[in-house]
Design a protein around this motif. Structure first.
Motif, PDB file in Angstrom:
ATOM      1  N   TYR A 153      -5.423  -4.998 -12.007  1.00 10.94           N
ATOM      2  CA  TYR A 153      -5.083  -6.124 -11.138  1.00 10.94           C
ATOM      3  C   TYR A 153      -5.236  -5.690  -9.683  1.00 10.94           C
ATOM      4  O   TYR A 153      -4.744  -4.626  -9.297  1.00 10.94           O
ATOM      5  CB  TYR A 153      -3.645  -6.582 -11.385  1.00 10.94           C
ATOM      6  CG  TYR A 153      -3.452  -7.238 -12.722  1.00 10.94           C
ATOM      7  CD1 TYR A 153      -3.517  -8.625 -12.857  1.00 10.94           C
ATOM      8  CD2 TYR A 153      -3.228  -6.483 -13.872  1.00 10.94           C
ATOM      9  CE1 TYR A 153      -3.358  -9.238 -14.096  1.00 10.94           C
ATOM     10  CE2 TYR A 153      -3.068  -7.086 -15.113  1.00 10.94           C
ATOM     11  CZ  TYR A 153      -3.130  -8.464 -15.210  1.00 10.94           C
ATOM     12  OH  TYR A 153      -2.985  -9.060 -16.439  1.00 10.94           O
ATOM     13  N   ILE A 154      -5.901  -6.516  -8.884  1.00 17.43           N
ATOM     14  CA  ILE A 154      -6.073  -6.164  -7.479  1.00 17.43           C
ATOM     15  C   ILE A 154      -6.224  -7.416  -6.614  1.00 17.43           C
ATOM     16  O   ILE A 154      -6.961  -8.337  -6.949  1.00 17.43           O
ATOM     17  CB  ILE A 154      -7.283  -5.228  -7.271  1.00 17.43           C
ATOM     18  CG1 ILE A 154      -7.408  -4.834  -5.795  1.00 17.43           C
ATOM     19  CG2 ILE A 154      -8.570  -5.845  -7.797  1.00 17.43           C
ATOM     20  CD1 ILE A 154      -8.410  -3.717  -5.544  1.00 17.43           C
TER      21      ILE A 154
ATOM     22  N   ALA B 240       0.636  -9.061  -4.591  1.00 14.63           N
ATOM     23  CA  ALA B 240      -0.149  -8.325  -3.605  1.00 14.63           C
ATOM     24  C   ALA B 240       0.624  -7.130  -3.078  1.00 14.63           C
ATOM     25  O   ALA B 240       0.051  -6.079  -2.783  1.00 14.63           O
ATOM     26  CB  ALA B 240      -0.540  -9.257  -2.455  1.00 14.63           C
ATOM     27  N   ALA B 241       1.943  -7.282  -2.960  1.00 11.87           N
ATOM     28  CA  ALA B 241       2.785  -6.213  -2.424  1.00 11.87           C
ATOM     29  C   ALA B 241       2.794  -4.971  -3.305  1.00 11.87           C
ATOM     30  O   ALA B 241       3.184  -3.899  -2.853  1.00 11.87           O
ATOM     31  CB  ALA B 241       4.214  -6.723  -2.239  1.00 11.87           C
ATOM     32  N   MET B 242       2.376  -5.100  -4.538  1.00 13.24           N
ATOM     33  CA  MET B 242       2.378  -3.956  -5.448  1.00 13.24           C
ATOM     34  C   MET B 242       1.152  -3.077  -5.271  1.00 13.24           C
ATOM     35  O   MET B 242       1.119  -1.954  -5.757  1.00 13.24           O
ATOM     36  CB  MET B 242       2.455  -4.460  -6.899  1.00 13.24           C
ATOM     37  CG  MET B 242       3.701  -5.252  -7.214  1.00 13.24           C
ATOM     38  SD  MET B 242       3.628  -6.085  -8.818  1.00 13.24           S
ATOM     39  CE  MET B 242       3.544  -4.693  -9.927  1.00 13.24           C
TER      40      MET B 242
ATOM     41  N   LEU C 161       0.829  -1.197   0.000  1.00 15.01           N
ATOM     42  CA  LEU C 161       0.000   0.000   0.000  1.00 15.01           C
ATOM     43  C   LEU C 161       0.867   1.252   0.000  1.00 15.01           C
ATOM     44  O   LEU C 161       0.626   2.194  -0.756  1.00 15.01           O
ATOM     45  CB  LEU C 161      -0.916  -0.006   1.218  1.00 15.01           C
ATOM     46  CG  LEU C 161      -1.876   1.171   1.400  1.00 15.01           C
ATOM     47  CD1 LEU C 161      -2.804   1.274   0.213  1.00 15.01           C
ATOM     48  CD2 LEU C 161      -2.674   1.034   2.683  1.00 15.01           C
ATOM     49  N   VAL C 162       1.912   1.224   0.833  1.00 16.84           N
ATOM     50  CA  VAL C 162       2.821   2.365   0.882  1.00 16.84           C
ATOM     51  C   VAL C 162       3.546   2.520  -0.456  1.00 16.84           C
ATOM     52  O   VAL C 162       3.673   3.618  -0.998  1.00 16.84           O
ATOM     53  CB  VAL C 162       3.832   2.197   2.031  1.00 16.84           C
ATOM     54  CG1 VAL C 162       4.879   3.315   2.000  1.00 16.84           C
ATOM     55  CG2 VAL C 162       3.114   2.192   3.372  1.00 16.84           C
TER      56      VAL C 162
ATOM     57  N   ASP D 234       9.196   0.761  -5.671  1.00 19.66           N
ATOM     58  CA  ASP D 234       9.092  -0.674  -5.932  1.00 19.66           C
ATOM     59  C   ASP D 234       8.889  -1.397  -4.602  1.00 19.66           C
ATOM     60  O   ASP D 234       9.786  -1.403  -3.753  1.00 19.66           O
ATOM     61  CB  ASP D 234      10.381  -1.169  -6.595  1.00 19.66           C
ATOM     62  CG  ASP D 234      10.288  -2.624  -7.043  1.00 19.66           C
ATOM     63  OD1 ASP D 234       9.396  -3.340  -6.546  1.00 19.66           O
ATOM     64  OD2 ASP D 234      11.102  -3.028  -7.879  1.00 19.66           O
ATOM     65  N   PRO D 235       7.723  -2.006  -4.371  1.00 25.98           N
ATOM     66  CA  PRO D 235       7.454  -2.635  -3.079  1.00 25.98           C
ATOM     67  C   PRO D 235       8.439  -3.731  -2.721  1.00 25.98           C
ATOM     68  O   PRO D 235       8.645  -4.033  -1.556  1.00 25.98           O
ATOM     69  CB  PRO D 235       6.042  -3.206  -3.247  1.00 25.98           C
ATOM     70  CG  PRO D 235       5.439  -2.424  -4.365  1.00 25.98           C
ATOM     71  CD  PRO D 235       6.585  -2.114  -5.281  1.00 25.98           C
ATOM     72  N   ARG D 236       9.077  -4.345  -3.728  1.00 27.39           N
ATOM     73  CA  ARG D 236      10.024  -5.410  -3.432  1.00 27.39           C
ATOM     74  C   ARG D 236      11.204  -4.883  -2.632  1.00 27.39           C
ATOM     75  O   ARG D 236      11.774  -5.586  -1.802  1.00 27.39           O
ATOM     76  CB  ARG D 236      10.496  -6.055  -4.740  1.00 27.39           C
ATOM     77  CG  ARG D 236       9.420  -6.888  -5.430  1.00 27.39           C
ATOM     78  CD  ARG D 236       9.821  -7.315  -6.810  1.00 27.39           C
ATOM     79  NE  ARG D 236       9.932  -6.167  -7.704  1.00 27.39           N
ATOM     80  CZ  ARG D 236      10.178  -6.278  -9.017  1.00 27.39           C
ATOM     81  NH1 ARG D 236      10.342  -7.464  -9.544  1.00 27.39           N
ATOM     82  NH2 ARG D 236      10.255  -5.202  -9.767  1.00 27.39           N
TER      83      ARG D 236
END
Length: 302
Positions: A152-153, A138-140, A43-44, A51-53
């Protein structure tokens, strides 16, 4: 929000519950992060354009894990046809909101800009799946892939909005979906291609500033949808607008950066401040006109 009478979209591919072979994402390594933490970091990252990764890997290291925060299984190939309509409440809600955006934009876009509306698809997934833009995780957070014209969600995102950011409510969730559909409208109008071309010759700060304008335009287009949906379907109830404004404010770059690091860095903003996001959503909501959303104009006061 009165969504129960909305037409359910036929363009929904429900890939949830497929298990590892269908693209599930599992915590991995010692000290692996829980799914809730991963979704919060997503979410952040979604709001800040990070990049959430990178966020997840850093959090994994800090939590004592020596390796990546998760292991992605081989994603299921994209299906040629939508799956059966979702039967759970949240899935039906997402499909109904998408259906309403279709019904609104197929009228608004030709009337206002003489452009035919081509419906996007929406993939509901749990953990991870495949998109034409690469792995969807999901992390994205929610995202729109212009290459396959699909939103996509992972619907767990809505629970994190409610529990961690106190930005819950049906219309707040509908705003998130409408924002992503707004990117699809931008794609149909050729905005995304032009922006990507312009970014190639820009500095990092310049690319970030242009990204802010694109995101604020999507916020405004979400407001345009809400205005026209309410006019035709009387879809808004008391408190709905406040829900959307609260959600827009909760995911402003300035607020999220201050919450995470104690200060904001304007040059790193990619989605806009809380004030900008709420103002542009309200601009679209009040006008109901796509023309009011031209944030890319140099004269536009962000």
């Amino acid at each position: 929000m009165r969504w129960e009478d909305f037409r359910t979209s036929e363009n929904v591919d429900d890939r949830r519950g497929d298990g590892p072979s269908g693209g599930g994402m599992l915590p991995g390594g010692r000290g692996g992060l829980g799914l809730g933490t991963i979704v919060v970091l997503g979410l952040v990252g979604w709001a800040l354009g990070i990049d959430p990764r990178l966020l997840i890997s850093g959090a994994e290291i800090l939590s004592g894990g020596g390796g990546p925060a998760y292991e992605q299984q081989a994603p299921r190939p994209q299906q040629g046809k939508p799956s059966a309509p979702p039967q759970d409440q949240t899935g039906r809600f997402a499909a109904a909101v998408l259906g309403n955006t279709e019904d609104v934009w197929k009228v608004v876009l030709p009337q206002q800009l003489n452009v035919r509306y081509q419906e996007p698809r929406m993939v509901l997934f749990s953990g991870a799946t495949r998109s034409a833009c690469g792995a969807a995780q999901a992390a994205m957070g929610p995202f729109y892939c212009p290459l396959d014209r699909t939103v996509y969600i992972d619907l767990a995102f809505f629970q994190e909005m409610k529990q961690r950011f106190r930005a819950g409510g049906d219309f707040a969730y509908a705003y998130v979906l409408a924002h992503e559909v707004g990117h699809h409208v931008q794609n149909l109008l050729g905005v995304l291609d032009k922006v990507e071309g312009a970014k190639r010759s820009m500095s990092t700060a310049g690319r970030n500033a242009l990204s802010v304008r694109v995101e604020l335009m999507a916020d405004c287009l979400a407001g345009v949808w809400a205005n026209n949906s309410n006019q035709k379907y009387n879809s808004l109830e008391e408190g709905d607008v406040e829900q959307a404004m609260n959600a827009a404010a909760a995911i402003g770059d300035d607020r999220l950066q201050k919450q995470s690091q104690g200060f904001a860095v304007p040059d790193s903003f990619t989605h806009g401040t809380s004030a900008q996001r709420t103002r542009w959503f309200m601009t679209g909501l009040k006008s109901g006109k796509v023309q009011s959303c031209n944030t890319l104009s140099q004269d536009a006061q962000l």
